[in-house]
Each structure stands twice: as structure tokens, then as C-alpha cells.
Design a protein around this motif. Structure first.
Motif, PDB file in Angstrom:
ATOM      1  N   TYR A   1      -0.406   4.288  -7.735  1.00 30.91           N
ATOM      2  CA  TYR A   1       0.915   4.177  -7.071  1.00 30.91           C
ATOM      3  C   TYR A   1       1.337   2.951  -8.020  1.00 30.91           C
ATOM      4  O   TYR A   1       2.122   2.702  -8.479  1.00 30.91           O
ATOM      5  CB  TYR A   1       1.227   3.445  -5.712  1.00 30.91           C
TER       6      TYR A   1
ATOM      7  N   ILE B   1       7.644   8.925   0.255  1.00 23.70           N
ATOM      8  CA  ILE B   1       7.401   8.729   1.201  1.00 23.70           C
ATOM      9  C   ILE B   1       7.644   9.766   2.577  1.00 23.70           C
ATOM     10  O   ILE B   1       7.595  10.820   3.289  1.00 23.70           O
ATOM     11  CB  ILE B   1       7.616   7.538   2.102  1.00 23.70           C
TER      12      ILE B   1
ATOM     13  N   LEU C   1       6.480  13.224   1.860  1.00 20.77           N
ATOM     14  CA  LEU C   1       5.118  13.997   2.034  1.00 20.77           C
ATOM     15  C   LEU C   1       5.034  14.097   3.362  1.00 20.77           C
ATOM     16  O   LEU C   1       3.912  14.464   3.699  1.00 20.77           O
ATOM     17  CB  LEU C   1       3.898  12.297   1.876  1.00 20.77           C
TER      18      LEU C   1
ATOM     19  N   ARG D   1      -2.755  11.150   7.150  1.00 18.08           N
ATOM     20  CA  ARG D   1      -3.519  10.809   6.456  1.00 18.08           C
ATOM     21  C   ARG D   1      -4.197  11.392   4.373  1.00 18.08           C
ATOM     22  O   ARG D   1      -4.361  10.863   3.887  1.00 18.08           O
ATOM     23  CB  ARG D   1      -5.053  10.253   7.078  1.00 18.08           C
TER      24      ARG D   1
ATOM     25  N   GLN E   1      -2.020  13.392   3.171  1.00 15.67           N
ATOM     26  CA  GLN E   1      -0.669  14.073   2.631  1.00 15.67           C
ATOM     27  C   GLN E   1      -0.890  12.369   1.515  1.00 15.67           C
ATOM     28  O   GLN E   1      -1.068  12.027   0.146  1.00 15.67           O
ATOM     29  CB  GLN E   1       0.059  13.583   3.381  1.00 15.67           C
ATOM     30  N   TYR E   2      -1.708  11.098   2.057  1.00 18.37           N
ATOM     31  CA  TYR E   2      -1.755   9.635   1.263  1.00 18.37           C
ATOM     32  C   TYR E   2      -3.005   9.654  -0.017  1.00 18.37           C
ATOM     33  O   TYR E   2      -2.852   9.300  -0.890  1.00 18.37           O
ATOM     34  CB  TYR E   2      -1.659   9.119   2.435  1.00 18.37           C
TER      35      TYR E   2
ATOM     36  N   SER F   1       0.411   4.625   0.375  1.00 22.67           N
ATOM     37  CA  SER F   1       0.724   4.452   1.194  1.00 22.67           C
ATOM     38  C   SER F   1       1.176   2.938   1.054  1.00 22.67           C
ATOM     39  O   SER F   1       1.724   2.391   2.041  1.00 22.67           O
ATOM     40  CB  SER F   1      -0.611   4.727   2.193  1.00 22.67           C
TER      41      SER F   1
ATOM     42  N   ASN G   1      -1.793   3.540   7.192  1.00 18.61           N
ATOM     43  CA  ASN G   1      -1.888   3.512   6.116  1.00 18.61           C
ATOM     44  C   ASN G   1      -2.374   2.856   5.794  1.00 18.61           C
ATOM     45  O   ASN G   1      -2.919   2.308   4.041  1.00 18.61           O
ATOM     46  CB  ASN G   1       0.243   2.388   6.268  1.00 18.61           C
TER      47      ASN G   1
ATOM     48  N   SER H   1      -5.681   4.371   4.055  1.00 16.45           N
ATOM     49  CA  SER H   1      -5.328   5.273   2.773  1.00 16.45           C
ATOM     50  C   SER H   1      -5.352   4.127   1.794  1.00 16.45           C
ATOM     51  O   SER H   1      -6.024   4.606   1.183  1.00 16.45           O
ATOM     52  CB  SER H   1      -4.299   5.969   3.450  1.00 16.45           C
TER      53      SER H   1
ATOM     54  N   SER I   1      -7.813   4.451  -0.947  1.00 15.46           N
ATOM     55  CA  SER I   1      -7.350   4.898  -2.404  1.00 15.46           C
ATOM     56  C   SER I   1      -8.150   3.907  -2.875  1.00 15.46           C
ATOM     57  O   SER I   1      -8.161   4.249  -4.508  1.00 15.46           O
ATOM     58  CB  SER I   1      -5.486   4.963  -2.422  1.00 15.46           C
TER      59      SER I   1
END
Length: 247
Positions: free
Chosen positions: A54, A88, A91, A117, A119-120, A127, A173, A176, A180
Motif C-alpha cells: 500500500y 476498501i 474488498l 482479515r 481480504q486485507y 487496511s 484492521n 492485518s 502485512s
């Protein structure tokens, strides 16, 4: 009078996904390029996030990937915050919401959180786009509506259910994002600060006597996979939510 960014966003969020104008374009050789649409912008932005995380997503990078200028993007997307809402929303559109069932409401709310979770985690760091944003996209609001329906079906008091949704989504959020960030460091071979469990146990064992509980319960403090911790944490939160039912 020119609409404000807020008015533009509100107007577009009332449209179905993909609605809105598209711009036909030709490349340098005269061949047709992919039209610029909101859906094309979202697809390209998610591709950037999936490949590079991101933090790599900027309006300039997105315009370059679409072989256009930033001004063309702003004809469809108000700003970066608006783009975040769209991402968002996309998703959230992929999440299945069950028909609320009072007998299994706990499992249902855990299932929605787990889908969110997953999806993120497909798009590293995305997230972050969901933090400090009041949802206005219809697909995002659909998740809030579904979670609220599940909690109410489970007998949770309305105010407690509303605040529970805030707490659950905030945890999903943050979880995740943390996973990540760790995975990105490992992928970039920048894992000097990603400490293994064995190393943590060694460090805890070497702590001075002023940390008696950390030394004694080092195994418990470092036990389980990240998803184990996710499941247990959600379970504890839902146990707390369950107390907000009329007796």
C-alpha cells in the motif's frame, strides 16, 4: 457552482459500482487504450498494492500505470482519500454476509471478521486505508449493516452492538496491518527486526530479576501462530460483547 469534493463523493457513492463516465483513449501508435473508468482505476490500484504494498500507491504512480495524467484520474476520483474508500469498498464487496441466526451469531460474526482479515492480507498494508475513515461507500456500509444485524439477532443491546463493530473492525484492521508489515520486511530481506520465537525466548530468559513474570511465562507469551492469536483475541472480545444482553 462547482460541487465540493464531499458532494462529488456523496453523489458517486449512490451509483452502482462501475457507473460513471469513461474516457476513450488512443496510444502513441494509434491503438486504443483501456478507457479510464472508476473500475479501471480500482483494478490498477489494487494491482499496485498487491505487488508492491500500500505504501507504493500514489496518485502519480497510479496515473503512470494507467498511461495517463493525474488530471484524468481526478475526473473520476476526488483525491487519495476517495480512492482509499473505493479500494476498501471493493474488498468489502467480496465478503459474504450470512442470514443472521441467533443460535450461531458468535460464529457468524467471527466469520465476517475472518473474511475481512483475509481480504486485507491479500493486499499488503491496505487496511491502513480503513483507519480514521467514516464509511460512506455502500459496499463498506453493507458490512456494517450485516454485522449489526448479526449482533442484534444475538440479543446484543443496540448501543453495545454499534460500539462492538467499531472495536472488532479496528482490531481486524490493526492485526492485518501488523502482519502485512512483518511479511513485507521478510519479503524484502529486511528481517533484521523480525525476531524469531527462539530468539525471543533467549532474550526473555536473559532478562533481569525485575521481570519475573515475563521470564516465567516466556513460553506462553510467545506461543501460537499469528492466526491463533487472532482467533483467541476475537473470542475474548465476543465474550465481552455477549455480556451486553438483557438478562
Amino acid at each position: 457552482m462547482t460541487p465540493t469534493p464531499q458532494e462529488r463523493r456523496a453523489a458517486r457513492h449512490q451509483l452502482a459500482a462501475g457507473a460513471g463516465p469513461s474516457t476513450a483513449r488512443r496510444g502513441p501508435s494509434g491503438g486504443r487504450k483501456q478507457p479510464i473508468t472508476v473500475e479501471a482505476i480500482i483494478d490498477t490500484a489494487l494491482g499496485i498494492v498487491q505487488r508492491d504494498g500500500y505504501e507504493a500507491l500514489t496518485m502519480r504512480r497510479l496515473a503512470t500505470a494507467l498511461e495517463t495524467g493525474s488530471s484524468s484520474l481526478y475526473a473520476h476520483v476526488v483525491n487519495k482519500e476517495d480512492l482509499d474508500e473505493l479500494l476498501i469498498g471493493r474488498l468489502c464487496a467480496g465478503i459474504d454476509l450470512p442470514e443472521p441466526d441467533p443460535a450461531v451469531w458468535r460464529q457468524q460474526i467471527i466469520g465476517v471478521c475472518t473474511q475481512l482479515r483475509d481480504q486485507y492480507l491479500r493486499y499488503p498494508g491496505i487496511s491502513r486505508a480503513a483507519f480514521a475513515t467514516a464509511p460512506s461507500h455502500l459496499d463498506t456500509l453493507r458490512i456494517t449493516e450485516g454485522m449489526l444485524a448479526i449482533l442484534l439477532a444475538g440479543g446484543i443491546e443496540p448501543q453495545a452492538a454499534a460500539w462492538a463493530i467499531d472495536a472488532l473492525t479496528l482490531y481486524v484492521n490493526a492485526y492485518s496491518l501488523e502482519v502485512s508489515l512483518v511479511n513485507r520486511r521478510i519479503d524484502r530481506d529486511d528481517d533484521a527486526w523480525v525476531v524469531s520465537r527462539d530468539e525471543l525466548l533467549r532474550r526473555f530468559a536473559a532478562l533481569p530479576d525485575t521481570f519475573p513474570h515475563t521470564r516465567r511465562y516466556a513460553v506462553e507469551l510467545t506461543a501460537g501462530t499469528v492466526h491463533d492469536r487472532f482467533d483467541v483475541s476475537l473470542g475474548m472480545m465476543i465474550d465481552g460483547i455477549a455480556r451486553h444482553r438483557p438478562t
